[in-house]
Design a protein around this motif. Structure first.
Motif, PDB file in Angstrom:
ATOM      1  N   THR A 171     -21.768   9.184  -6.582  1.00  0.00           N
ATOM      2  CA  THR A 171     -21.855   7.950  -5.260  1.00  0.00           C
ATOM      3  C   THR A 171     -21.099   6.977  -5.555  1.00  0.00           C
ATOM      4  N   THR A 174     -17.453   7.567  -5.073  1.00  0.00           N
ATOM      5  CA  THR A 174     -17.205   7.717  -3.770  1.00  0.00           C
ATOM      6  C   THR A 174     -17.053   6.347  -3.156  1.00  0.00           C
ATOM      7  N   THR A 175     -17.828   5.320  -3.555  1.00  0.00           N
ATOM      8  CA  THR A 175     -17.807   4.050  -2.926  1.00  0.00           C
ATOM      9  C   THR A 175     -16.323   3.276  -3.422  1.00  0.00           C
ATOM     10  N   ASP A 177     -13.495   4.654  -4.355  1.00  0.00           N
ATOM     11  CA  ASP A 177     -12.294   5.117  -3.790  1.00  0.00           C
ATOM     12  C   ASP A 177     -12.334   4.920  -2.309  1.00  0.00           C
ATOM     13  N   ALA A 178     -13.629   4.872  -1.524  1.00  0.00           N
ATOM     14  CA  ALA A 178     -13.463   4.454  -0.257  1.00  0.00           C
ATOM     15  C   ALA A 178     -13.028   3.137   0.060  1.00  0.00           C
ATOM     16  N   ASN A 212     -12.788  10.429   5.828  1.00  0.00           N
ATOM     17  CA  ASN A 212     -12.767  11.580   5.123  1.00  0.00           C
ATOM     18  C   ASN A 212     -11.298  11.924   4.496  1.00  0.00           C
ATOM     19  N   VAL A 215     -10.845   9.690   1.372  1.00  0.00           N
ATOM     20  CA  VAL A 215     -11.691  10.537   0.065  1.00  0.00           C
ATOM     21  C   VAL A 215     -10.676  11.778  -0.237  1.00  0.00           C
ATOM     22  N   TYR A 248     -12.801  12.173  -9.940  1.00  0.00           N
ATOM     23  CA  TYR A 248     -13.607  13.423  -9.357  1.00  0.00           C
ATOM     24  C   TYR A 248     -13.441  14.636 -10.211  1.00  0.00           C
ATOM     25  N   ARG A 260     -14.989  20.520  -3.469  1.00  0.00           N
ATOM     26  CA  ARG A 260     -15.155  19.176  -2.563  1.00  0.00           C
ATOM     27  C   ARG A 260     -14.028  18.704  -1.759  1.00  0.00           C
TER      28      ARG A 260
END
Length: 290
Positions: A171, A174-175, A177-178, A212, A215, A248, A260
Motif C-alpha cells: 500500500t 503504491t501511494t 509511486d502514484a 493504472n 502504476v 515492486y 501484477r
C-alpha cells in the motif's frame, strides 16, 4: 510497430524540433539555454506528452495536434526538470541519464539546479502563452501544478527519499509511486481530455486509465531495473535494489511483479472499453508494457 508507435513516429521529430526551437527563442542566457537543451534534447520516450496528444486524437480524431504542442511540451519540461533534480548528488546521485552524462556531471550541480528551475517555470508560461481560451488555460495550469508539486510528484519523491533503506508495504509503495510517477502521467491524460471538452463520464474513466498506466509504468521500470542492461536503459541498472529503494520487485519478487503488471494493464484496458476507446490510439499505448 503498433498503432501508438506509428502515432509517435508520425509526430516525434516535429515535436522534438518544436521543443528545441521554442527554448532557443525564449531562453537567451547562453549558459542556461545550453544546460536546459542538453537534457531536453537527450531524447527519451516522451510518454507524457504523447499520452496527452493520444488522448486528444482518440477523443477528437480531426484535431490539429500542433495546436497542442505547447500543452504537451509543458509536461516534457516538467518531466525533464524532475530528472535533472533526481540525478543530483543530494538525491539519487546518478552519473548517466539516457546514455549521456547527467546534467550536473556535464555542467555543475548549481547549473543543473538552475536548468531544472527554469524548465519548471517555463512549463507554466507555455500553458498560458497559447491560443486556448483563458478558462481552459486556468484548468490546465491547475492540473499540472497539482500533479507536479507538493500534492503529487514532489510529495512522492520526498516519501521515496526518506524511506530509502526502510521496507514499505505494498500500500505504501503504491501511494509513493502514484505520486512520484503516476501523478504526471494522470495529468497528461486529464489535460488531453480537458482540451477536447470531455464529459464527466469520459473524464472519470480516463483518469482511472491514467492512474493504472502510471502504476504499470513504475512496475515495468522496476522490472527493467533487474532484467535489462545498462546499454538498453541508458543508465545504471540494479541500482535501486543496491541502495535500498522500495520497488515492486524487491517487495513482491519478479514473477509476482510481472503478474501484477499484467493485471493493472488489463484494468486500464477496461476503463477505455467503458467509454468505447478500446481500439483507440490511447489503448495502443498499453502495448508499451508488452
Amino acid at each position: 510497430m503498433n498503432q501508438f508507435q506509428k502515432f509517435q513516429s508520425q509526430y516525434l521529430e516535429h515535436f522534438n524540433d518544436f521543443l528545441h526551437q521554442q527554448l532557443v527563442q525564449e531562453i537567451v542566457q547562453p549558459q542556461l539555454q545550453s544546460s536546459m537543451l542538453y537534457s531536453l534534447d537527450a531524447g527519451g520516450k516522451r510518454i507524457r506528452p504523447f499520452l496527452l496528444l493520444a488522448t486528444v486524437k482518440s477523443l477528437q480524431p480531426q484535431a490539429d495536434l500542433e495546436t497542442y504542442f505547447k500543452i504537451a511540451g509543458s509536461l516534457e519540461l516538467v518531466h525533464t526538470y524532475s530528472l535533472i533534480h533526481d540525478d543530483l548528488p543530494e538525491m539519487d546521485n546518478d552519473d548517466y541519464r539516457r546514455g549521456q552524462l547527467t546534467n550536473h556531471k556535464k555542467f555543475t550541480p548549481a547549473q543543473a539546479v538552475l536548468a531544472g528551475d527554469a524548465l519548471l517555470t517555463q512549463a507554466f508560461l507555455w500553458l498560458t502563452d497559447n491560443s486556448l481560451v483563458p478558462v481552459l488555460q486556468s484548468q490546465l495550469v491547475w492540473t499540472l501544478a497539482n500533479a507536479a508539486g507538493g500534492q503529487g510528484m514532489v510529495a512522492g519523491q520526498t516519501i521515496d527519499i526518506i524511506n530509502t533503506g526502510k521496507k514499505l508495504d505494498l500500500t505504501q509503495i503504491t501511494t509513493l509511486d502514484a505520486q512520484k510517477t503516476g501523478a504526471l502521467i494522470t495529468a497528461a491524460v486529464k489535460m488531453g481530455a480537458l482540451c477536447t471538452q470531455a464529459d464527466q463520464e469520459q473524464l472519470m474513466h480516463l483518469q482511472r486509465f491514467a492512474q493504472n498506466f502510471g502504476v504499470a509504468f513504475q512496475i515495468y521500470d522496476d522490472i527493467l531495473d533487474v532484467t535489462s542492461t545498462e546499454a538498453k536503459m541508458g543508465k545504471k541498472v540494479g541500482k535501486d535494489q543496491a541502495v535500498g529503494k522500495n520497488t515492486y520487485v524487491s517487495l513482491l519478487g519478479l514473477p509476482s511483479a510481472q503478474e501484477r503488471l499484467a493485471a493493472i494493464v488489463h484494468q486500464a484496458h477496461q476503463e477505455l472499453q467503458a467509454i468505447s476507446l478500446a481500439d483507440s490510439i490511447l489503448a495502443a499505448s498499453l502495448e508499451y508494457f508488452d
